[in-house]
Design a protein around this motif. Structure first.
Motif, short mmCIF file in Angstrom:
data_model
loop_
_atom_site.label_atom_id
_atom_site.label_comp_id
_atom_site.label_asym_id
_atom_site.label_seq_id
_atom_site.Cartn_x
_atom_site.Cartn_y
_atom_site.Cartn_z
N TRP A 1 0.86 -1.19 0.00
CA TRP A 1 0.00 0.00 0.00
C TRP A 1 0.89 1.23 0.00
O TRP A 1 1.90 1.29 0.69
N TYR B 1 -3.23 3.89 -2.47
CA TYR B 1 -3.27 3.02 -3.63
C TYR B 1 -2.49 1.75 -3.29
O TYR B 1 -1.54 1.78 -2.50
N TYR B 2 -2.95 0.66 -3.91
CA TYR B 2 -2.18 -0.59 -3.80
C TYR B 2 -1.35 -0.73 -5.06
O TYR B 2 -1.88 -0.69 -6.18
N VAL C 1 -8.65 -6.11 -3.79
CA VAL C 1 -8.74 -4.71 -4.23
C VAL C 1 -9.73 -4.62 -5.37
O VAL C 1 -10.06 -5.61 -6.03
N SER D 1 -8.64 -2.42 -10.26
CA SER D 1 -7.21 -2.38 -10.50
C SER D 1 -6.92 -2.28 -11.99
O SER D 1 -7.67 -2.79 -12.83
N GLY E 1 -7.77 2.50 -2.95
CA GLY E 1 -8.35 1.88 -1.76
C GLY E 1 -8.67 2.92 -0.73
O GLY E 1 -7.95 3.92 -0.59
#
Length: 493
Positions: free
Chosen positions: A443, A452-453, A468, A471, A482
């Motif tokens: 993350w 954001y991931y 998630v 994506s 996220g």
């Protein structure tokens, strides 16, 4: 050692006199010259120098009158005075006494430092001062006379007479035990077999049987878990920066004997890995005769020992020099580590040949080395920069690296790191990785404050994340917004 560890307050003459008084005080009650006895005495000296009693200044006259003509350079003592006391101890042991990191760690634990590794790293990160002269004292110090010499002379004469009488009258005593026998390989054995057993004994003290005998006896007297179970092999006996040093080997155990103390470490059976002698010098395999600096220039050697070669990093770890087609570096173990690098375009091959680190590999390892803290000595270390690019949503250039460490005692570990700005402030460990199929995620908080991931995979792979939403993946980089960091299951396909 006591002088440099003492707090840097007051005049240097008083500091040196107190240091010598501390050392003299630890000698009372007997002079045990065994490795264990010398180690205990060093611990006592360090404890008293760390927290000197005010009573040491009372009656200091005899020690002041015995001072040498020249004192150490004030630039060095001024630098040491600014350090935390335990960091000062680690600096003196590492960079002035020449002890390896594992020996410094053991000494700090004896001084009741709960977590010694951050202390050692802090000491290694201290830049050396531009001293005008060496920090060592004269070899011959004037004697300290705290009383009349007549009683001492009388006592010496009586003691000598008593010893002589005992020698003449007591014929039933057992002869003094001899030091365990040392083995040495034939000078040309390495031309027939490239193994550690074929390394010849080198150094200018190889024929000094008194010194090598003390080294062998010290190992024989070591605790049971560090004691050799047979005849040890002599690899080196010589002077390193003026200090006598012996290196002995038995199986995968390596013993270093210097200043009357012994350090034993697991060093593996790699026939070619250079052995650290201290002071940036390494003992090379007899068939490795032409090492080169990282710039490709010849690195001077003498009797198989290199000129000082130190890593160009603040922590003292990192690439050192080239040997043949390999690049070796210092990762804190008793032997140099073979370093390898793979670029983002790398694809795993079934068989791979050793290759020197180029400029990109050296730069990457200069960053990674200070983040690499092996729990055990490492024989090989590979860093695969499996993804390189710009992080979206206001991020900057970054590199995702999978680092695999092969331990000397067997086994390996691999971990991923997201390298951010060049200053290392935003480097982040992102968990374990597969050194053959690297993928890693984390993350990340953008400059806008949103989460954001991010995930990336090696060439030929695509990252897939469960946990998630929405994506997107482009050029092997997965990005998903996220609301807050949440658990994610990551795979590569």
């Amino acid at each position: 050692m006591a002088y440099f560890v003492l707090p840097g307050k007051g005049k240097r003459v008083y500091r040196l006199a107190i240091a010598r008084r501390i050392v003299d005080g630890t000698a009372r009650g007997g002079r045990d010259r065994s490795p264990a006895g010398l180690a205990r005495r060093r611990t006592r000296v360090l404890r008293r120098a760390l927290r000197p009693s005010r009573r040491l200044r009372i009656g200091l006259g005899p020690w002041l009158r015995a001072l040498p003509a020249q004192l150490p350079d004030p630039a060095l003592t001024a630098m040491l005075a600014r350090l935390d006391p335990h960091v000062r101890v680690a600096y003196v042991l590492r960079h002035m006494e020449g002890l390896p990191r594992y020996a410094v760690r053991d000494q700090l634990i004896e001084l009741r430092v709960r977590d010694p590794w951050p202390v050692i790293r802090a000491a290694d990160a201290v830049p050396p001062p531009s001293a005008r002269r060496s920090g060592r004292f004269e070899s011959a110090l004037r004697p300290v006379r705290t009383r009349s010499a007549a009683p001492l002379v009388t006592a010496a004469v009586l003691t000598a007479a008593l010893v002589a009488a005992l020698v003449m009258t007591d014929d039933g005593d057992e002869p003094a035990p001899r030091a365990p026998r040392l083995a040495s390989a034939a000078p040309d054995a390495w031309t027939r077999s490239r193994t550690l057993d074929a390394w010849p004994a080198r150094g200018d003290l190889v024929r000094d049987r008194a010194f090598t005998g003390r080294a062998s006896a010290a190992w024989e007297a070591a605790p049971a878990d560090r004691r050799p179970g047979g005849t040890a092999q002599l690899l080196y006996a010589g002077r390193v920066d003026g200090a006598p040093l012996a290196v002995l080997r038995l199986g995968d155990q390596l013993a270093r004997y210097t200043h009357g103390s012994l350090d034993v470490a697991t060093a593996g059976d790699d026939p070619s890995a250079p052995i650290a002698l201290g002071g940036g010098r390494y003992l090379l395999a007899p068939w490795d005769a032409s090492p080169e600096t990282l710039a490709g220039e010849r690195l001077a050697t003498s009797s198989g020992v290199t000129a000082p070669a130190r890593a160009g990093t603040g922590c003292g770890r990192g690439p050192l020099f080239h040997v043949g087609e390999r690049t070796v570096g210092d990762l804190g173990g008793p032997r140099a580590t073979v370093l390898a690098y793979h670029s983002p375009d790398y694809r795993p091959a079934r068989t791979e040949r050793p290759a020197r680190l180029g400029s990109e590999g050296q730069k990457l390892w200069n960053r990674l080395a200070c983040r690499t803290e092996p729990s055990q000595p490492v024989s090989e270390a590979m860093a695969w920069n499996f993804w390189s690019g710009t992080v979206p949503h206001g991020g900057k250039h970054a590199d995702w690296v999978c680092t695999r460490l092969t331990q000397i005692g067997g086994g390996a570990t691999a971990g991923a790191t997201l390298l951010g700005d060049k200053d290392g402030a935003k480097d982040k460990a992102t968990g374990t990785c597969d050194a053959r199929r690297p993928v890693s995620g984390t993350w990340w908080r953008a400059p806008s404050g949103r989460w954001y991931y991010l995930a990336a995979a090696g060439r030929g792979l695509v990252p897939h994340a469960e946990g998630v939403d929405r994506s997107t993946t482009r050029k092997r980089l997965l990005v998903a917004p996220g609301a807050r960091p949440a658990p994610v299951t990551l795979t590569a396909r």
